[in-house]
Motif scaffolding. Structure first.
Motif, short mmCIF file in Angstrom:
data_model
loop_
_atom_site.label_atom_id
_atom_site.label_comp_id
_atom_site.label_asym_id
_atom_site.label_seq_id
_atom_site.Cartn_x
_atom_site.Cartn_y
_atom_site.Cartn_z
N LEU A 199 21.79 16.90 33.64
CA LEU A 199 21.06 17.17 35.03
C LEU A 199 21.99 18.51 35.36
N VAL A 200 20.77 19.49 35.75
CA VAL A 200 20.90 20.59 37.10
C VAL A 200 20.71 20.23 38.36
N GLY A 201 21.47 20.28 38.60
CA GLY A 201 21.01 19.98 39.75
C GLY A 201 20.88 18.58 39.99
N ASP A 202 19.84 17.99 40.90
CA ASP A 202 18.68 16.82 40.39
C ASP A 202 18.07 16.63 39.52
N LYS A 203 17.88 18.09 38.94
CA LYS A 203 16.65 17.95 37.72
C LYS A 203 17.56 17.76 36.27
N ILE A 204 16.31 16.85 35.54
CA ILE A 204 16.98 16.93 34.15
C ILE A 204 16.25 18.59 33.33
N ALA A 205 17.68 18.60 32.58
CA ALA A 205 16.88 19.77 32.22
C ALA A 205 17.46 19.49 29.95
N LEU A 206 16.42 20.44 29.03
CA LEU A 206 16.88 19.53 27.99
C LEU A 206 17.52 21.54 27.76
N ILE A 207 18.53 20.92 26.88
CA ILE A 207 19.20 22.23 25.72
C ILE A 207 18.74 22.60 24.95
N PRO A 208 17.48 23.20 24.37
CA PRO A 208 16.45 23.60 23.39
C PRO A 208 17.16 23.77 21.53
N GLU A 209 18.32 24.10 21.93
CA GLU A 209 19.35 24.34 20.77
C GLU A 209 19.68 22.56 20.38
N ARG A 210 20.15 21.55 21.28
CA ARG A 210 20.33 19.99 21.20
C ARG A 210 19.22 19.87 20.41
N VAL A 211 18.28 20.02 21.10
CA VAL A 211 16.97 19.28 20.26
C VAL A 211 16.83 19.73 19.38
N ARG A 212 17.62 20.96 18.69
CA ARG A 212 16.76 21.41 17.40
C ARG A 212 17.94 20.15 16.39
N LYS A 213 19.17 19.83 17.20
CA LYS A 213 19.92 19.67 16.47
C LYS A 213 19.82 18.69 16.03
N MET A 214 18.96 17.80 17.30
CA MET A 214 18.95 16.82 16.02
C MET A 214 17.63 16.25 15.62
N THR A 215 16.64 17.22 15.82
CA THR A 215 15.68 17.62 15.21
C THR A 215 16.34 17.46 13.22
N SER A 216 17.23 18.58 13.10
CA SER A 216 17.70 19.27 12.19
C SER A 216 17.99 17.66 11.18
N ARG A 217 18.76 16.92 12.25
CA ARG A 217 19.58 15.23 11.60
C ARG A 217 18.16 14.33 11.18
N VAL A 218 17.31 14.27 11.89
CA VAL A 218 15.98 13.93 11.08
C VAL A 218 15.79 14.26 10.38
N ASN A 219 15.46 15.09 10.84
CA ASN A 219 14.61 16.02 9.04
C ASN A 219 16.25 15.75 7.89
N GLY A 220 16.53 15.53 8.02
CA GLY A 220 18.19 15.08 6.70
C GLY A 220 17.93 14.28 6.37
N TRP A 221 17.44 13.25 7.14
CA TRP A 221 17.49 12.35 6.91
C TRP A 221 15.97 11.59 6.31
N MET A 222 14.60 12.58 6.56
CA MET A 222 13.41 12.30 5.83
C MET A 222 13.67 13.25 4.58
N ASN A 223 14.39 14.50 4.54
CA ASN A 223 14.25 14.70 3.15
C ASN A 223 15.16 13.68 1.62
N LEU A 224 15.90 13.18 2.10
CA LEU A 224 16.41 12.03 1.47
C LEU A 224 15.37 11.13 1.22
N ARG A 225 14.37 10.50 2.21
CA ARG A 225 13.42 9.82 2.15
C ARG A 225 12.61 9.75 1.08
N ARG A 226 11.85 11.84 0.83
CA ARG A 226 10.75 12.41 0.39
C ARG A 226 11.25 12.45 -0.74
N THR A 227 12.47 12.47 -1.43
CA THR A 227 13.37 13.39 -2.41
C THR A 227 13.19 12.69 -3.44
N PRO A 228 12.66 11.90 -4.68
CA PRO A 228 12.90 11.20 -5.83
C PRO A 228 14.32 11.06 -5.79
#
Length: 860
Positions: A199-228
């Motif tokens: 929350l910033v005041g009464d609005k919901i705000a994203l922190i882009p760097e934290r979203v990229r952190k989440m996607t990096s962790r998802v990509n980490g698992w996807m990298n394993l799935r897609r590698t023999p």
């Protein structure tokens, strides 16, 4: 914008259409390629239809990071119906094709989309959401079944909806928000939880760097799935703390060398490249650990990375010549290393600065000057990162914390940083091989426990400045952790992004008495016999044994636990001298001797973990018997233990041979019995007997105990799933959740191991043991009050409910509160509490006592 689709399938068709590609190009949006991993993103319906900006920002960033999101908005209570009816996965599709998976009849194939991961931005339990508080305990099993069928990573990542960004930055995730984001989703097996904003005041705000952190962790698992499997690069990290005392390759309750060997052989079996280790009859985990210990020696580190292989070869030759200062296991052919070679790096501070980035390297350089470089530095000032390479598996020792004289300071001082070589160890593990690093796609922290989750940073809800967040990056962290330590495992899970795989604790043994304690027991027995004889003969021969007993107690230091007290008028004095006072009477000494005897009995029967557990090993018959005898005590004979084990073996043999048409009915009946046994495993004997009293066929207490014993043996027999779970995670799969705890204290709900343990299952509190202990504590509180107040009961009692204490005791303080007010938990067959009932006053036999409960922040 403002375009809604009837189903995930229709959205996906549109998203892959030329229309969407053209529109995105015009708007300047960067789309993930059509072949990108597909991620179901569960969103709040209210936020979507309200047009909150963060929703479109979230989808845009996910796309830009090479993932294809399938956004699905829900009210919050029907998340599981989306997974059940409108989502599927490659694993589920193959399971249905092979007949090993049966979908629910509500599944809608024409509307469903196949996904590689699920990201829940709502939090709460998957089944029931915010409205599922009373049913969620029961529904955890439903969520587990759905997610197991999908077998994809289930990640919770959300902006903070009841906490501001500045508050999070200052204090971490607090109170109710931590329950929504961490505690409840963890019951479903959620992993890699990330704070995306707030929350910033009464609005919901994203922190882009934290979203990229989440996607990096998802990509980490996807990298394993897609590698023999044959191409996957894995790091196995062991520990070596405290340093220079032979502690390399140790972990609490785990046989690390044998577990390492078992893990490498299982990797080989599942198609991973482990070089020639698995096929070399002379290769051993002991040799690998011995080599790692050599690489950890200060004198070896000083020579630098380039000399390390030469040093190992020299030590192998010394071992073959019988050098007693070198590990004997290295005398095997090839050193017993199975062809493994040293892979090490000399890293300059400049290279580390580039890898860490400007912000974090500045913090390191401020904390660690050139004069105070920390451990792991060569004579030339280079940071030495070393390990043993076995095929595509790199085995290394976790760097030391390295704060001289006080290594724990790092855990509590936010301004401190890990030392440069610690940072280099993790950075070069992640660094791509073509850039001069190891290029690991996943790390396995082998045993309880390491230190990365304890590094400085946010207490809960990592941010950019949290060191565990920086050093692990997007690397999947498979953390092998003892099942009986849930309270500390949550740090590994939450701060260290650890997907936990629990391992069993070793079998229990009785402490017994030995050496001086055994002699003391004999002296006391002789004293009692002599006293009885003197009472008949009129002699005083027993008095001669007093000094011997007293001296023995002093040597054993039992006098600190069982002091000898002598009253002198109104004062009571503790005897501390080497000689007994002449004023000591027979009556006082006899009472004290009896107390010492009772204390020795307590010591003799005290349970302890015997030996170490090897990952994936099924307990032997002797070990199974030890578990059962520790659990049941005298209620279960050795003969019954043997029968329970034999019955389990017969069932295993039956499953191995397969089922013939002639025994289908027998199999159905056996399955029904197994279900019934599991259904009743957490019920108390009293409730079982009550239900049986109403039936025509009575079941004796012995039958109930034997059925429970058979079930425990069956659950212990599933320890092979510890390795199964690691393999499934290395394929980017899902691991079933389980409450952490100890079999003796917490019952069978903590078995089998090989599960993603969580610290808190509020729907099982208080446990049966905690309820019994809490009742006794409440009775003692009331007894003492009545004695001090002429039999009057208290009107109000204050009880403090601590979070960590509640986790460790499985709800003992809750049981005290319930007992004082005269209430009791009502549990269903699975052991989960469904409600609390008041005990009728006639049955209670006393007034109810009001309770003023003070709740700690963690408890809330």
């Amino acid at each position: 914008p403002n375009q809604y689709f009837e189903s995930p399938k229709k959205y996906l068709d549109w998203r892959l259409s030329p229309e969407c590609v053209s529109l995105s190009s015009k708007k300047g949006f960067r789309l993930a390629p059509p072949t990108a991993p597909r991620v179901a993103v569960l969103l709040y319906r209210k936020h979507v239809i309200s047009g909150l900006r963060y929703i479109s920002d979230l989808i845009t960033i996910i796309e830009s990071q090479g993932l294809l999101p399938i956004p699905i908005f829900i009210n919050g209570v029907e998340a599981h119906t989306i997974v059940r009816d409108l989502l599927t996965s490659k694993h589920e599709i193959e399971g249905v094709a092979h007949g090993t998976t049966v979908r629910d009849v509500t599944y809608q194939p024409s509307k469903a989309a196949s996904v590689d991961a699920i990201v829940n931005t709502i939090g709460f339990p998957l089944v029931g959401g915010p409205a599922g508080s009373m049913e969620a305990g029961r529904n955890v099993a439903v969520a587990e079944t759905l997610l197991t069928s999908m077998n994809v990573p289930y990640i919770v990542a959300s902006p903070l909806l009841v906490q501001s960004i500045p508050q999070w930055k200052q204090s971490g995730v607090l109170g109710l928000q931590s329950v929504i984001l961490y505690s409840l989703p963890e019951l479903d097996g959620a992993i890699d939880t990330c704070v995306l904003g707030g929350l910033v005041g009464d609005k919901i705000a994203l922190i882009p760097e934290r979203v990229r952190k989440m996607t990096s962790r998802v990509n980490g698992w996807m990298n394993l799935r897609r590698t023999p499997p044959s191409e996957r690069k894995i790091t196995i990290m062991v520990y070596g703390f405290p340093p220079n005392v032979g502690a390399v390759g140790t972990a609490a309750l785990l046989d690390v060398p044998n577990s390492l060997e078992r893990l490498l052989k299982r990797l080989d079996k599942d198609g991973y490249d482990v070089g020639g280790f698995a096929t070399d009859p002379d290769a051993s985990g002991e040799s690998l650990v011995a080599a790692l210990a050599i690489l950890s020696e200060n004198s070896v580190i000083t020579t630098g990375a380039s000399k390390m292989q030469e040093t190992i070869d020299a030590r192998i030759e010394r071992a073959k010549k019988g050098d007693i200062t070198t590990a004997a296991t290295l005398a095997r052919p090839g050193g017993g290393l199975g062809g493994a070679k040293v892979k090490a790096f000399d890293v300059s501070r400049d290279d580390l600065d580039k890898s860490l980035g400007k912000y974090m390297s500045k913090k390191v350089n401020r904390a660690w000057s050139e004069k105070d470089r920390g451990p792991g530095v060569s004579g030339k000032g280079q940071l030495v990162v070393s390990g043993i390479q076995v095929g595509n598996v790199w085995i290394t020792v976790q760097p030391l914390l390295g704060v001289e004289g006080d290594p724990m300071r790092l855990l509590f001082e936010r301004d401190l940083t890990p030392h440069p070589q610690y940072c280099a160890g993790y950075e070069w593990m992640k660094k791509p091989e073509e850039e001069g690093g190891i290029g690991s796609q996943a790390v396995i922290h082998l045993g309880m426990h390491g230190t990365v989750e304890w590094l400085p940073g946010q207490p809960l809800g990592n941010d950019r400045q949290s060191w565990s967040d920086e050093l692990l990056g997007g690397l999947p962290n498979i953390y092998v952790y003892a099942a009986n330590n849930p309270s500390e495992s949550i740090l590994a899970k939450r701060r260290g992004y650890g997907t936990l795989v629990s391992y069993n604790v070793p079998p229990y043994g009785r402490a017994g008495l030995y050496l001086e304690l055994a002699n003391l027991k004999d002296l006391l027995n002789e004293y009692r016999e002599s006293k009885a004889s003197d009472n008949v003969s009129g002699k005083n021969s027993h008095v001669d044994l007093r000094d011997a007993i007293w001296s023995s107690c002093q040597r054993c230091e039992i006098t600190a636990d069982v002091p000898l007290l002598i009253s002198d008028g109104e004062e009571t004095n503790v005897v501390t001298g080497a000689d007994l006072p002449e004023s000591l009477t027979d009556d006082i000494f006899d009472r004290w001797a009896l107390a010492v005897s009772d204390y020795l009995v307590e010591l003799q029967d005290r349970l302890f973990s015997s030996g170490l557990h090897t990952l994936g090993d099924t307990p032997t018959d002797t070990e199974m018997t030890s578990y059962l005898q520790a659990y049941f005590g005298e209620k279960l004979s050795e003969e019954d233990c043997a029968k329970a084990i034999s019955k389990w073996k017969e069932e295993q043999e039956f499953k191995t041979k397969g089922q013939s048409e002639s025994n289908v009915l027998e199999t159905i009946w056996s399955s029904f019995q197994e279900f019934a046994m599991k259904f009743t495993q957490d019920q108390s004997l009293e409730s079982i007997k009550e239900s049986n009293n109403a039936s025509e066929e009575k079941i004796s207490e012995h039958d109930v105990i034997f059925a429970e014993a058979t079930n425990i043996v069956s659950l212990l027999g599933q320890t092979t799933e510890e390795l199964d779970s690691i393999m499934n995670l290395l394929g980017g799969g899902y691991i079933k959740p389980k409450p952490g705890g100890d079999l003796l204290r917490d019952g069978t709900s903590v078995l089998p191991t090989g599960r993603n343990i969580h610290a808190l299952d509020p729907y099982r509190m208080p446990s049966a043991g905690a309820w019994a202990r809490g009742q006794r504590a409440a009775e003692e509180i009331l007894r003492q009050h009545c004695e001090a107040n002429n039999g009057a009961y208290p009107e109000t009692t204050a009880v403090t409910l601590w979070g960590l204490d509640t986790i460790k005791t499985r709800g003992e303080s809750i049981a005290i509160v319930l007992s004082l007010v005269g209430a009791r938990p009502v549990k269903e067959g699975t052991g989960r509490t469904v409600r609390y009932d008041l005990v009728p006053l006639e049955e209670l036999g006393r007034p109810r006592v009001d309770v003023l409960a003070s709740l700690s922040g963690i408890f809330r």
